[in-house]
Design an enzyme around this catalytic site. Sequence first.
Site, PDB file in Angstrom:
ATOM      1  N   ASN A   6       0.801  -1.228   0.000  1.00 11.47           N
ATOM      2  CA  ASN A   6       0.000   0.000   0.000  1.00 11.47           C
ATOM      3  C   ASN A   6       0.835   1.281   0.000  1.00 11.47           C
ATOM      4  O   ASN A   6       0.299   2.371  -0.159  1.00 11.47           O
ATOM      5  CB  ASN A   6      -0.997  -0.002   1.167  1.00 11.47           C
ATOM      6  CG  ASN A   6      -2.100  -1.018   0.935  1.00 11.47           C
ATOM      7  OD1 ASN A   6      -2.270  -1.511  -0.189  1.00 11.47           O
ATOM      8  ND2 ASN A   6      -2.843  -1.355   1.980  1.00 11.47           N
TER       9      ASN A   6
ATOM     10  N   ARG B 106      -8.885  -1.553  -6.682  1.00  4.82           N
ATOM     11  CA  ARG B 106      -9.497  -0.262  -6.378  1.00  4.82           C
ATOM     12  C   ARG B 106      -8.471   0.873  -6.337  1.00  4.82           C
ATOM     13  O   ARG B 106      -8.793   2.015  -6.637  1.00  4.82           O
ATOM     14  CB  ARG B 106     -10.209  -0.329  -5.042  1.00  4.82           C
ATOM     15  CG  ARG B 106     -11.378  -1.266  -5.008  1.00  4.82           C
ATOM     16  CD  ARG B 106     -12.054  -1.139  -3.672  1.00  4.82           C
ATOM     17  NE  ARG B 106     -12.280   0.264  -3.377  1.00  4.82           N
ATOM     18  CZ  ARG B 106     -13.324   0.966  -3.775  1.00  4.82           C
ATOM     19  NH1 ARG B 106     -14.254   0.399  -4.494  1.00  4.82           N
ATOM     20  NH2 ARG B 106     -13.439   2.246  -3.470  1.00  4.82           N
TER      21      ARG B 106
ATOM     22  N   ARG C 228      -2.418 -11.157  -4.282  1.00  7.43           N
ATOM     23  CA  ARG C 228      -2.494  -9.711  -4.510  1.00  7.43           C
ATOM     24  C   ARG C 228      -1.607  -8.972  -3.505  1.00  7.43           C
ATOM     25  O   ARG C 228      -1.121  -7.887  -3.804  1.00  7.43           O
ATOM     26  CB  ARG C 228      -3.929  -9.220  -4.342  1.00  7.43           C
ATOM     27  CG  ARG C 228      -4.859  -9.631  -5.463  1.00  7.43           C
ATOM     28  CD  ARG C 228      -6.193  -8.961  -5.305  1.00  7.43           C
ATOM     29  NE  ARG C 228      -6.013  -7.561  -4.938  1.00  7.43           N
ATOM     30  CZ  ARG C 228      -6.855  -6.858  -4.198  1.00  7.43           C
ATOM     31  NH1 ARG C 228      -7.958  -7.403  -3.752  1.00  7.43           N
ATOM     32  NH2 ARG C 228      -6.609  -5.608  -3.915  1.00  7.43           N
TER      33      ARG C 228
ATOM     34  N   ILE D   6     -14.078   0.514  10.369  1.00  2.64           N
ATOM     35  CA  ILE D   6     -13.644   1.138   9.109  1.00  2.64           C
ATOM     36  C   ILE D   6     -14.500   0.675   7.931  1.00  2.64           C
ATOM     37  O   ILE D   6     -15.004   1.491   7.158  1.00  2.64           O
ATOM     38  CB  ILE D   6     -12.150   0.835   8.814  1.00  2.64           C
ATOM     39  CG1 ILE D   6     -11.273   1.195  10.020  1.00  2.64           C
ATOM     40  CG2 ILE D   6     -11.685   1.570   7.551  1.00  2.64           C
ATOM     41  CD1 ILE D   6     -11.129   2.648  10.343  1.00  2.64           C
TER      42      ILE D   6
HETATM   43  N1  EPU Z   1     -14.516   6.547   2.525  1.00  2.00           N
HETATM   44  C1  EPU Z   1     -15.598   7.272   2.091  1.00  2.00           C
HETATM   45  N2  EPU Z   1     -15.444   8.028   0.973  1.00  2.00           N
HETATM   46  C2  EPU Z   1     -14.276   8.095   0.289  1.00  2.00           C
HETATM   47  C3  EPU Z   1     -13.161   7.356   0.745  1.00  2.00           C
HETATM   48  C4  EPU Z   1     -13.310   6.591   1.884  1.00  2.00           C
HETATM   49  O1  EPU Z   1     -16.672   7.224   2.686  1.00  2.00           O
HETATM   50  O2  EPU Z   1     -14.217   8.814  -0.713  1.00  2.00           O
HETATM   51  C5  EPU Z   1     -14.636   5.722   3.741  1.00  2.00           C
HETATM   52  C6  EPU Z   1     -14.455   4.236   3.449  1.00  2.00           C
HETATM   53  O3  EPU Z   1     -15.643   3.639   2.995  1.00  2.00           O
HETATM   54  C7  EPU Z   1     -14.010   3.710   4.792  1.00  2.00           C
HETATM   55  C8  EPU Z   1     -13.153   4.865   5.341  1.00  2.00           C
HETATM   56  O4  EPU Z   1     -13.550   6.023   4.604  1.00  2.00           O
HETATM   57  O5  EPU Z   1     -15.102   3.513   5.636  1.00  2.00           O
HETATM   58  C9  EPU Z   1     -11.670   4.697   5.215  1.00  2.00           C
HETATM   59  O6  EPU Z   1     -11.347   4.201   3.905  1.00  2.00           O
HETATM   60  P1  EPU Z   1      -9.995   4.588   3.157  1.00  2.00           P
HETATM   61  O7  EPU Z   1     -10.318   5.522   2.059  1.00  2.00           O
HETATM   62  O8  EPU Z   1      -8.986   5.010   4.169  1.00  2.00           O
HETATM   63  O9  EPU Z   1      -9.586   3.181   2.535  1.00  2.00           O
HETATM   64  P2  EPU Z   1      -8.804   3.004   1.184  1.00  2.00           P
HETATM   65  O10 EPU Z   1      -7.894   4.142   0.992  1.00  2.00           O
HETATM   66  O11 EPU Z   1      -9.744   2.638   0.110  1.00  2.00           O
HETATM   67  C10 EPU Z   1      -6.687   1.810   2.194  1.00  2.00           C
HETATM   68  C11 EPU Z   1      -5.960   0.516   1.957  1.00  2.00           C
HETATM   69  C12 EPU Z   1      -6.779  -0.641   2.490  1.00  2.00           C
HETATM   70  C13 EPU Z   1      -6.999  -0.407   3.990  1.00  2.00           C
HETATM   71  C14 EPU Z   1      -7.679   0.951   4.219  1.00  2.00           C
HETATM   72  C15 EPU Z   1      -7.856   1.310   5.678  1.00  2.00           C
HETATM   73  C16 EPU Z   1      -4.687   0.984  -0.036  1.00  2.00           C
HETATM   74  C17 EPU Z   1      -4.462   0.724  -1.475  1.00  2.00           C
HETATM   75  N3  EPU Z   1      -5.729   0.366   0.535  1.00  2.00           N
HETATM   76  O12 EPU Z   1      -7.933   1.696   1.492  1.00  2.00           O
HETATM   77  O13 EPU Z   1      -6.010  -1.811   2.307  1.00  2.00           O
HETATM   78  O14 EPU Z   1      -7.818  -1.425   4.514  1.00  2.00           O
HETATM   79  O15 EPU Z   1      -6.899   1.996   3.598  1.00  2.00           O
HETATM   80  O16 EPU Z   1      -6.639   1.314   6.324  1.00  2.00           O
HETATM   81  O17 EPU Z   1      -3.922   1.705   0.578  1.00  2.00           O
HETATM   82  C18 EPU Z   1      -5.650  -4.106   1.992  1.00  2.00           C
HETATM   83  O18 EPU Z   1      -4.445  -3.875   1.797  1.00  2.00           O
HETATM   84  O19 EPU Z   1      -6.083  -5.293   2.138  1.00  2.00           O
HETATM   85  C19 EPU Z   1      -6.605  -3.020   2.051  1.00  2.00           C
HETATM   86  C20 EPU Z   1      -7.918  -3.191   1.862  1.00  2.00           C
END
Ligand code: EPU
Length: 416
Positions: free
Chosen positions: A23, A92, A396, A326
């Site tokens: 990540n 994603r 992955r 989360i």
């Molecule tokens: N959220 C919103 N709107 C947005 C963006 C996020 O409502 O526009 C919400 C999400 O639905 C969630 C919260 O905010 O409830 C936090 O989500 P975040 O955006 O931080 O997650 P992400 O960036 O999509 C990254 C990691 C994930 C990890 C999460 C939380 C990457 C590529 N992915 O996802 O990693 O679980 O942060 O730490 O960095 C994994 O590696 O298995 C994985 C899923």
Amino acid sequence: MDKIVVKGGNRLTGSVRIGGAKNAALPILISSLLTEGWCTYENVPVLRDIDSIKQLLTHLGADIETKGHTVRINAKGLNNPEAPYDLVRKMRASILVLCPLVARLKKARVSLPGGCAIGARPINFHLKGLSLLGADIELKHGYVEASADSLKGNEIYFDIPSVTGTENLLMAAVLAKGKTVLRNAAREPEIGALVDVLNQMGAKIEGAGTSVISVEGVENLQPVSISIIPDRIEAGTFMVAGALTQGDIEIIDCEPDHVSGVIHKLRQTGTDISVKDKTIHVKGSKDIKSIDIKTLPYPGFPTDMQAQFMVLLSVAGGLSIISETIFENRFIHVSELRRLGADITVSGNSAMIKGVPALSGAPVMATDLRASASLVLAGLIAQGTTEINRIYHLDRGYEAIEKKFQNLGADIQRIR
Ligand code: EPU
């Protein structure tokens, strides 16, 4: 499709080296789009998600050379503003090309990623932030269409700290005119890693690691040469494996500060942990104690370690409660762990885990990366054989996971 077969019962001993963080690598490889020369990245993990992002960057016009764990990218030829559905749906994190494309090409057409196994995962914060920086944004035929002749700095507030949201908007703000302030920004170590890279490129960013990040836009950025930080979730997964198997393992080349929440919670289960420089020594206890866990944005307990801890707690003495705050659907592993004999009840965003004396092997499968990792961990202690099907998701995010476990003494095979 490959599967992994584990015969449980072996105590893990020895040492395991932690690879580069998936990540951190994903946004960092994408940040090469902001420059026009060869960027060199070392310690890039060899993973399916990294292949997917390289495929996407090539599609956009970048040149890429890979040799082992070193990846070189030159985005001088960036000319295609479109990230199509077929490439984005695989991963994603592809949405992270949105802001660099607008910053460099003044427009982007990126497929909406859609929901995934662990929740709806909207991208509204990415879109709202980019529009505050001056982009016109429309959603058409399943695509985000964004354009901006020039981006202008602004104040952006996240309702919830979003990891990729913060990363995406940083990659727009660095080339915007004037000052951008991101408030309630994510504080994950992967943000700090991206900011280090952007600052080395010549960006002016302050406050990484805090919830207020300010960016003074610059005219252009230069190529960089850097090494990817260690993967804190891979480290945490092996720490749980050591605890679970009453093992005695050394986790080397990791960043202990990045897993301090995991260390604290593991110590509460009775696991003996000592830390020296970049090494974590884990000695599992015969009596695992039950504990409660709540997932939270960093520096809270990571949602990406929740499934692995659930396995540990399913053989602890007593009752544990895990609250997942989360993602709304991140208990996919529960039904599979129940098939192995775990006693887990889910109510809303909480799971109640009653420790049982032992798990028993069975065929299982999962549709999410960390859920799949938890099934491998369960297989390590389950009596008999556990067959983990559909390991596509595991590949992955974990490089050569079965080899690393074999080296620690596990009876684990990949069947092709
Ligand atoms: N959220 C919103 N709107 C947005 C963006 C996020 O409502 O526009 C919400 C999400 O639905 C969630 C919260 O905010 O409830 C936090 O989500 P975040 O955006 O931080 O997650 P992400 O960036 O999509 C990254 C990691 C994930 C990890 C999460 C939380 C990457 C590529 N992915 O996802 O990693 O679980 O942060 O730490 O960095 C994994 O590696 O298995 C994985 C899923």
